[in-house]
Design an enzyme around this catalytic site. Structure first.
Site, PDB file in Angstrom:
ATOM      1  N   TYR A  92       0.828  -1.202   0.000  1.00  0.00           N
ATOM      2  CA  TYR A  92       0.000   0.000   0.000  1.00  0.00           C
ATOM      3  C   TYR A  92       0.865   1.256   0.000  1.00  0.00           C
ATOM      4  O   TYR A  92       1.749   1.427   0.841  1.00  0.00           O
ATOM      5  CB  TYR A  92      -0.909  -0.011   1.223  1.00  0.00           C
ATOM      6  CG  TYR A  92      -2.004   1.023   1.222  1.00  0.00           C
ATOM      7  CD1 TYR A  92      -2.804   1.216   0.105  1.00  0.00           C
ATOM      8  CD2 TYR A  92      -2.257   1.789   2.349  1.00  0.00           C
ATOM      9  CE1 TYR A  92      -3.834   2.143   0.109  1.00  0.00           C
ATOM     10  CE2 TYR A  92      -3.279   2.719   2.379  1.00  0.00           C
ATOM     11  CZ  TYR A  92      -4.064   2.901   1.248  1.00  0.00           C
ATOM     12  OH  TYR A  92      -5.079   3.823   1.255  1.00  0.00           O
ATOM     13  N   SER A 187       1.539  -7.786   1.809  1.00  0.00           N
ATOM     14  CA  SER A 187       0.633  -6.799   2.361  1.00  0.00           C
ATOM     15  C   SER A 187      -0.490  -6.535   1.342  1.00  0.00           C
ATOM     16  O   SER A 187      -1.168  -7.468   0.930  1.00  0.00           O
ATOM     17  CB  SER A 187       1.404  -5.533   2.744  1.00  0.00           C
ATOM     18  OG  SER A 187       0.610  -4.678   3.519  1.00  0.00           O
ATOM     19  N   HIS A 302       5.106  -6.398  10.688  1.00  0.00           N
ATOM     20  CA  HIS A 302       4.623  -6.440   9.302  1.00  0.00           C
ATOM     21  C   HIS A 302       5.738  -6.661   8.290  1.00  0.00           C
ATOM     22  O   HIS A 302       5.473  -7.005   7.142  1.00  0.00           O
ATOM     23  CB  HIS A 302       3.869  -5.144   8.994  1.00  0.00           C
ATOM     24  CG  HIS A 302       3.049  -5.216   7.745  1.00  0.00           C
ATOM     25  ND1 HIS A 302       2.150  -6.249   7.492  1.00  0.00           N
ATOM     26  CD2 HIS A 302       2.979  -4.399   6.660  1.00  0.00           C
ATOM     27  CE1 HIS A 302       1.578  -6.054   6.327  1.00  0.00           C
ATOM     28  NE2 HIS A 302       2.059  -4.948   5.793  1.00  0.00           N
TER      29      HIS A 302
END
Length: 325
Positions: A92, A187, A302
């Site tokens: 993103y 992601s 992450h």
């Protein structure tokens, strides 16, 4: 940071009910059929990236609505015949950046097509693809809530369609073996890869790192970071829109795509991930319809396995019939 989600033994069993609209398959069949009416061929323009061992092409292909979508195609300069191709999708905020950022796959003997994400590329790597569509309603800052009250207007309808058309574009290049296509991403890119694995024809493998865009209700109850924060902020303001929003999201949930994807897949998850919580990753993984495996990184957030996971992916692909060697 302590582990923030379910214990691992519960994650391995976690198989939530899927929220799936009755017309899910028809919605996507109609969307892709319309996109393929824009049948102009992809363009591959040689690009001087000052790389002697990799041939680089500046790519434009027709995506949703025939909109031009940018990308990079990297081909090992020593290639003597069609090779397997890894079609990559970005996290993103990222854009396609620069060719020399994406050398792992051509160094390993694969062609690599990296898709630019429309409307992004303003906060990580620079991008080159706009999103020429306005929203029919309000949205939070960012992309995730654009058109979120109507599946037909929703931003990710365009992005997921672009991803399928990226696979089509890769198959059109003479250096690519059209029978050996791999989709890959982390992601947001992992969520896009799940959609592409389900929607594109005859994908050979999927590499899915800590995917977002999965199991939205659970994600919003566990974390408030990054893209999920935008949805949470939108619903905090538009209190009346909860069920219309989740109905829209059900057409774009990676769990529903996972249940339709049959290519061999390698997933990964960071068990301390506070952006894409492990339970949402396992929801997609446990529903995945094809042969699958997962690599877990107990003390990572992450970033997941990072370069360690890159090596796991290379080994995984080497074990499959579509190996480049």
């Amino acid at each position: 940071m302590p582990q923030m989600d379910l214990p691992l033994e519960e994650l391995r069993r976690y198989l939530p009910d899927r929220e799936e609209p009755d017309d899910f398959d028809a919605f996507w069949a109609e969307t892709l059929a319309e996109a393929r009416t824009h049948d102009r061929p992809p363009e591959f323009h040689p690009y001087d990236a000052c790389l002697s061992e990799v041939d680089v092409f500046d790519v434009r292909f027709p995506g949703f609505g025939g909109d031009p979508v940018a990308g990079w195609l990297l081909v090992p300069a020593s290639a003597t015949g069609p090779l397997p191709c890894v079609v990559g999708f970005l996290g993103y905020g990222g854009g396609r950046g620069f060719p020399y950022e994406w050398l792992t796959w051509p160094a390993a003997g694969y062609v690599h097509l990296l898709m630019d994400t429309r409307g992004q590329g303003g906060s990580l790597q620079p991008g080159a693809t706009g999103d020429p569509y306005g929203s029919s309603g309000p949205s939070s800052p960012g992309m995730v809530t654009r058109g979120i009250q109507d599946p037909a207007d929703y931003y990710y309808r365009r992005v997921f369609t672009d991803a399928v058309r990226a696979v089509d574009a890769a198959r059109a290049h003479p250096s690519v073996d059209p029978a050996r296509i791999i989709v890959s991403g982390g992601s947001q890119g992992g969520g896009i890869a799940l959609a592409a694995a389900a929607l594109a024809d005859d994908v050979g493998a999927a590499l899915v790192n800590q995917p977002s865009l999965c199991h939205y209700r659970r994600a919003l109850h566990v974390v408030e970071g990054n893209a999920y924060r935008e949805i949470w902020t939108y619903l905090r303001t538009h209190r009346e829109a909860v069920e219309p929003v989740f109905r829209t999201l059900s057409y774009f949930d990676g769990v529903n795509f996972a249940a339709r994807a049959t290519a061999p897949a390698l997933f990964s998850a960071g068990l301390m991930d506070d952006i894409c919580p492990p339970s949402t990753v396992f929801a997609a993984y446990n529903h995945y319809a094809g042969e699958k495996d997962i690599r877990l990184w107990p003390y990572n957030r992450h970033e997941g396995g990072g370069y360690y996971q890159d090596l796991e992916q290379l080994r995984f692909l080497r074990s499959l019939p579509l190996t480049a060697s």
